[in-house]
Design an enzyme around this catalytic site. Structure first.
Site, mmCIF file in Angstrom:
data_model
loop_
_atom_site.group_PDB
_atom_site.id
_atom_site.type_symbol
_atom_site.label_atom_id
_atom_site.label_comp_id
_atom_site.label_asym_id
_atom_site.label_seq_id
_atom_site.Cartn_x
_atom_site.Cartn_y
_atom_site.Cartn_z
ATOM 1 N N HIS A 1 80.244 100.365 29.280
ATOM 2 C CA HIS A 1 80.590 98.982 29.639
ATOM 3 C C HIS A 1 80.501 98.057 28.424
ATOM 4 O O HIS A 1 81.006 96.929 28.453
ATOM 5 C CB HIS A 1 79.647 98.497 30.740
ATOM 6 C CG HIS A 1 80.300 97.575 31.731
ATOM 7 N ND1 HIS A 1 81.237 96.627 31.368
ATOM 8 C CD2 HIS A 1 80.154 97.458 33.076
ATOM 9 C CE1 HIS A 1 81.631 95.962 32.451
ATOM 10 N NE2 HIS A 1 81.002 96.450 33.492
ATOM 11 N N ASP B 1 99.323 108.628 36.902
ATOM 12 C CA ASP B 1 99.996 109.906 37.181
ATOM 13 C C ASP B 1 100.085 110.692 35.877
ATOM 14 O O ASP B 1 100.758 110.280 34.936
ATOM 15 C CB ASP B 1 101.386 109.627 37.749
ATOM 16 C CG ASP B 1 102.190 110.887 38.007
ATOM 17 O OD1 ASP B 1 101.678 111.989 37.775
ATOM 18 O OD2 ASP B 1 103.355 110.743 38.424
#
Length: 450
Positions: free
Chosen positions: A158, A381
Site C-alpha cells: 500500500h 482478461d
C-alpha cells in the site's frame, strides 16, 4: 481444501531499470497510506471451448503469465523492487516474488460457498500485514484447480499503490498477456507533485490518520446487493436534497444505518457515528490526473450522524454533502509543492482533534468505507476470459492487529450490483446479520456462482 506450493521464483523485468529510476520516493499522499499490502484474488474458470489437455493448457498459461509479467514490469518498475525504508522503494529489479500452486478441488466447489479464512491460501503470504525494510513490493501466487481453473492472488504494498493503481497494474499485465494492441503506460509523477516530508515519521502520520479505528479480532461477512435491490434502495433513499443517489451512496447509507442499529443493540447506547469514505482524486483535480497515475491518489471525506438523524435519505444527503463540501480541485492544489505537507498535516490534526473531543464528551463510533466500484476489476482478461469472481479477501479473522468497523465495496460480476465486505466485532456482526431492513435489500454470503 489443501493448497500445495509447486514452485517459488522471482520474475524480473525483461529490461533493466535505468540508473536514474533506481530509487522511487513516496509521494506526500503515499505517506498517509495505511501499512500492509493491498490484497486481491481473481478466479478464472477453464475455457470449456478449448479441446487441449488440461495439463497442456495450464503449462501454456503459466508460460504466458510469467513472460508477460516480466515485460510489464519494465513499465511498472517499482513493483519489481523492495521496500528500502519508510519513504522509498529500491527499484533493484530483484523481481516479483512469484509462487505456483495447485489445489485438490474444482473451482466451482471452492466458490459454491467460499470460506473467507480459506481465501488466504490463494495469496502468496498468509501473514501479509506490516511489510518492513527488505520486503518485496509485489507478491503473486497462481493456483491451478483440479478442473484447470486458475486463481491469481496478488499483494502489492500500500506504500505505492491504492486499489486503482493495483487495477492499472493488473490491466497492463493482462493486456500484455493477451497481446492486446493497447499498451498501459503508468505515470509515476505523483512524488514530484506531492512532495514528501521526511521530518515526520510515516508511522506517526498513519497513526494520526487511523486513530479513530479500533484494533482487534473481527468477523468478515459478504453482503451482496443485486441491481434490482439497489434500484429499490435508491428510490427509498432519495430526497429533495439528493434526487438520484449513486449506488455507492445508497448502499453505504444503508450499511451505515444498520450498523448504527447493531452498535446500539450490543452496547445499549446510541452514540453518534463518524464515517470516512475514500475518494479518488484523479478525475476531480483541476487539471485532472491521468487514469494511469500511480500511487495513493486519494483522500477521505468524513460525515457524522447522531441518534436523531438516523434516516436513510438524511444519511445519503450527509454522504453527498461530505463529498461536495471539499473543493477537491483547491484541496489538490494546496497540498502540492514544498508546503503541501504542513497544510495536509493541519487538516489531519483538525479532523482528529474534533473527533477526539467528541469522543471524550459523548462517545462516538467509527466506520471506514473504501470503494473499489467502477475501477474495472472484472475487465481483467489475461486471454482466457474475464474472472468468475474477484475477492478483496479482507482480513485475517484471528488477527489482533486488524482495524474493525471497515467496509470494502466491490462490483459484482454483472457490474451493476455491489458486494460489501464488512469487518465487525463478532457481537456487532450477529446483530447486523439479523437486521430486517438490511435483509430486505441484500443477501449474506451468497455464492459468487449464483
Amino acid at each position: 481444501m489443501e493448497v500445495q506450493i509447486i514452485s517459488k521464483e522471482y520474475i524480473k523485468p525483461s529490461s533493466p531499470t535505468p540508473p536514474n529510476l533506481k530509487t522511487h520516493r513516496l509521494s506526500l499522499l503515499d505517506q498517509f497510506a495505511s501499512f500492509g499490502y493491498v490484497p486481491v484474488v481473481f478466479f478464472y474458470p477453464m475455457n470449456q471451448s478449448i479441446s487441449h489437455a488440461v495439463a497442456d493448457i495450464v503449462s501454456q498459461i503459466s508460460h504466458s503469465l510469467k513472460q508477460s509479467l516480466s515485460e510489464t514490469l519494465t513499465r511498472f518498475y517499482p513493483f519489481a523492487g523492495k521496500i528500502k525504508d519508510r519513504l522509498s522503494v529500491d527499484c533493484n529489479d530483484e523481481g516479483v516474488f512469484y509462487l505456483e500452486a495447485c489445489v485438490n478441488c474444482h473451482l466451482v466447489e471452492c466458490l459454491s460457498q467460499p470460506n473467507i479464512p480459506s481465501l488466504q491460501k490463494f495469496l502468496p503470504r498468509e501473514s501479509w500485514k506490516d511489510p518492513t525494510e527488505g520486503d518485496h513490493v509485489t507478491m503473486i501466487q497462481v493456483t491451478r484447480f483440479a478442473c484447470g481453473g486458475i486463481a491469481i492472488g496478488v499483494l502489492v504494498s500500500h506504500m505505492i499503490a491504492d486499489g486503482i493503481s493495483l487495477s492499472i497494474f493488473l490491466k497492463g499485465w493482462a493486456a500484455t498477456a493477451r497481446k492486446a494492441c493497447e499498451v498501459v503506460c503508468p505515470n509515476f509523477d505523483a512524488p514530484s507533485i506531492f512532495i514528501q516530508n521526511d521530518a515526520y515519521s510515516r508511522e506517526a502520520v498513519v497513526m494520526a490518520f487511523s486513530k479513530p479505528f479500533k484494533l482487534g479480532r473481527c468477523i468478515v461477512r459478504r453482503i451482496v446487493f443485486d441491481a434490482s435491490a439497489i434500484a429499490s434502495l435508491k428510490a427509498k433513499a432519495s430526497s429533495s436534497s439528493v434526487q438520484n443517489p449513486t449506488r455507492v451512496e445508497a448502499v453505504s447509507a444503508l450499511l451505515w444505518k444498520c450498523i448504527m442499529t447493531a452498535f446500539k443493540a450490543t452496547s445499549g447506547i446510541q452514540r453518534p457515528t463518524y464515517i470516512t469514505h475514500a475518494v479518488n482524486l484523479r478525475p476531480r483535480a483541476d487539471p485532472q490526473f491521468t487514469e494511469s497515475s500511480m500511487g495513493n491518489i486519494l483522500w477521505s471525506t468524513c460525515a457524522l450522524c447522531t441518534a436523531e438523524e438516523i434516516d436513510l435519505p438524511c444519511m445519503v444527503s450527509k454522504l453527498r454533502e461530505a463529498r461536495v463540501k471539499i473543493n477537491i480541485a483547491d484541496f489538490v492544489k494546496n497540498i502540492q509543492g514544498d508546503g503541501g505537507f504542513s497544510k495536509l498535516w493541519e487538516l489531519v490534526k483538525a479532523r482528529t482533534g474534533a473527533v477526539s473531543s467528541m469522543a471524550f464528551s459523548c462517545g462516538v463510533d467509527y466506520i471506514g468505507f473504501t470503494s473499489w466500484c467502477n475501477i474495472g476489476v472484472y475487465d481483467i482478461d489475461f486471454g482466457w476470459g474475464k474472472p468468475m469472481w474477484v475477492s478483496q479477501v479482507g482480513t485475517i479473522e484471528d488477527s489482533e492487529t486488524m482495524f474493525r468497523n471497515r467496509i470494502y465495496l466491490m462490483d459484482t460480476r454483472s457490474g451493476d450490483g455491489i458486494e460489501a465486505w464488512v469487518l465487525l466485532d463478532a457481537k456487532d456482526m450477529i446483530m447486523l446479520a439479523q437486521d430486517n431492513e438490511l435483509l430486505a435489500f441484500a443477501s449474506l454470503d451468497r455464492s459468487p456462482t449464483e
